[in-house]
Motif scaffolding. Structure first.
Motif, mmCIF file in Angstrom:
data_model
loop_
_atom_site.group_PDB
_atom_site.id
_atom_site.type_symbol
_atom_site.label_atom_id
_atom_site.label_comp_id
_atom_site.label_asym_id
_atom_site.label_seq_id
_atom_site.Cartn_x
_atom_site.Cartn_y
_atom_site.Cartn_z
ATOM 1 N N ASP A 10 0.826 -1.217 0.000
ATOM 2 C CA ASP A 10 0.000 0.000 0.000
ATOM 3 C C ASP A 10 0.856 1.262 0.000
ATOM 4 O O ASP A 10 0.505 2.270 0.622
ATOM 5 C CB ASP A 10 -0.971 0.028 1.187
ATOM 6 C CG ASP A 10 -2.118 -0.940 1.013
ATOM 7 O OD1 ASP A 10 -2.449 -1.253 -0.145
ATOM 8 O OD2 ASP A 10 -2.682 -1.372 2.025
ATOM 9 N N ALA A 11 1.965 1.222 -0.691
ATOM 10 C CA ALA A 11 2.853 2.380 -0.772
ATOM 11 C C ALA A 11 2.315 3.389 -1.781
ATOM 12 O O ALA A 11 1.605 3.031 -2.722
ATOM 13 C CB ALA A 11 4.251 1.928 -1.194
ATOM 14 N N ALA A 12 2.659 4.650 -1.567
ATOM 15 C CA ALA A 12 2.287 5.679 -2.537
ATOM 16 C C ALA A 12 3.036 5.412 -3.838
ATOM 17 O O ALA A 12 4.225 5.091 -3.815
ATOM 18 C CB ALA A 12 2.638 7.059 -2.006
ATOM 19 N N PRO A 13 2.357 5.529 -4.965
ATOM 20 C CA PRO A 13 3.043 5.330 -6.243
ATOM 21 C C PRO A 13 4.192 6.324 -6.405
ATOM 22 O O PRO A 13 4.102 7.471 -5.945
ATOM 23 C CB PRO A 13 1.949 5.595 -7.280
ATOM 24 C CG PRO A 13 0.666 5.387 -6.550
ATOM 25 C CD PRO A 13 0.940 5.805 -5.137
ATOM 26 N N TRP A 40 -2.272 5.675 -2.091
ATOM 27 C CA TRP A 40 -1.807 4.323 -2.384
ATOM 28 C C TRP A 40 -2.328 3.887 -3.746
ATOM 29 O O TRP A 40 -3.306 4.426 -4.254
ATOM 30 C CB TRP A 40 -2.231 3.341 -1.292
ATOM 31 C CG TRP A 40 -3.699 3.051 -1.222
ATOM 32 C CD1 TRP A 40 -4.348 1.980 -1.760
ATOM 33 C CD2 TRP A 40 -4.708 3.856 -0.597
ATOM 34 N NE1 TRP A 40 -5.695 2.065 -1.497
ATOM 35 C CE2 TRP A 40 -5.942 3.210 -0.783
ATOM 36 C CE3 TRP A 40 -4.693 5.059 0.105
ATOM 37 C CZ2 TRP A 40 -7.138 3.728 -0.301
ATOM 38 C CZ3 TRP A 40 -5.885 5.569 0.579
ATOM 39 C CH2 TRP A 40 -7.082 4.901 0.382
ATOM 40 N N GLY A 41 -1.669 2.918 -4.308
ATOM 41 C CA GLY A 41 -2.071 2.390 -5.602
ATOM 42 C C GLY A 41 -3.162 1.347 -5.459
ATOM 43 O O GLY A 41 -3.071 0.458 -4.615
ATOM 44 N N ALA A 48 -5.505 5.878 -5.240
ATOM 45 C CA ALA A 48 -6.536 6.341 -4.311
ATOM 46 C C ALA A 48 -5.918 7.300 -3.302
ATOM 47 O O ALA A 48 -4.711 7.266 -3.044
ATOM 48 C CB ALA A 48 -7.166 5.157 -3.587
ATOM 49 N N LEU A 49 -6.770 8.148 -2.738
ATOM 50 C CA LEU A 49 -6.323 9.146 -1.770
ATOM 51 C C LEU A 49 -7.403 9.339 -0.718
ATOM 52 O O LEU A 49 -8.594 9.372 -1.043
ATOM 53 C CB LEU A 49 -6.071 10.471 -2.492
ATOM 54 C CG LEU A 49 -5.738 11.702 -1.660
ATOM 55 C CD1 LEU A 49 -4.827 12.623 -2.445
ATOM 56 C CD2 LEU A 49 -6.965 12.459 -1.215
ATOM 57 N N ILE A 77 -5.257 11.463 -9.662
ATOM 58 C CA ILE A 77 -5.917 10.630 -8.656
ATOM 59 C C ILE A 77 -7.426 10.851 -8.755
ATOM 60 O O ILE A 77 -7.938 11.909 -8.385
ATOM 61 C CB ILE A 77 -5.421 10.970 -7.235
ATOM 62 C CG1 ILE A 77 -3.903 10.802 -7.151
ATOM 63 C CG2 ILE A 77 -6.131 10.096 -6.206
ATOM 64 C CD1 ILE A 77 -3.294 11.332 -5.871
ATOM 65 N N ALA A 78 -8.129 9.841 -9.244
ATOM 66 C CA ALA A 78 -9.576 9.964 -9.439
ATOM 67 C C ALA A 78 -10.379 9.353 -8.298
ATOM 68 O O ALA A 78 -11.566 9.617 -8.172
ATOM 69 C CB ALA A 78 -9.979 9.317 -10.759
ATOM 70 N N HIS A 79 -9.751 8.539 -7.481
ATOM 71 C CA HIS A 79 -10.450 7.876 -6.373
ATOM 72 C C HIS A 79 -10.088 8.592 -5.073
ATOM 73 O O HIS A 79 -9.025 8.354 -4.499
ATOM 74 C CB HIS A 79 -10.053 6.398 -6.290
ATOM 75 C CG HIS A 79 -10.351 5.645 -7.538
ATOM 76 N ND1 HIS A 79 -11.605 5.168 -7.828
ATOM 77 C CD2 HIS A 79 -9.563 5.306 -8.581
ATOM 78 C CE1 HIS A 79 -11.571 4.557 -9.000
ATOM 79 N NE2 HIS A 79 -10.348 4.627 -9.477
#
Length: 95
Positions: A10-13, A40-41, A48-49, A77-79
């Protein structure tokens, strides 16, 4: 393989600078603080954010739309799940 490991953790891209996301939210009129920011990706192409935005605006719906636009157009980031707060919450030590 690296992308798969980051997804599992769950790391940030790598393509998203979390500090820049926070700065962009703080640049929105009326936003005084950003906390509990997580990126996270969801996959190798979707991100996602979640975040809490502390603000003093009467038009929270407009702020929400502006923040979602910042995430999508500025960072791809759309989510998003955004919690809008008008002050410190009693059960939130970071607020």
């Amino acid at each position: 393989l690296k992308d798969s490991v980051n997804l599992a953790l769950d790391a940030a891209p790598a393509s998203v600078d979390v500090a820049s996301v926070k700065a962009a939210f703080l640049a929105l009129p009326g936003v005084s603080a950003v906390h509990d920011l997580h990126v996270w990706g969801l996959s190798t192409t979707d991100t996602a954010l979640t975040a809490h935005l502390v603000h003093d605006r009467p038009d929270a719906d407009v702020l929400l739309a502006e923040a979602q636009k910042v995430a999508k157009t500025g960072f791809g980031i759309a989510h998003t799940t955004l919690q809008l707060e008008t002050g410190a919450l009693p059960d939130c030590p970071d607020c």
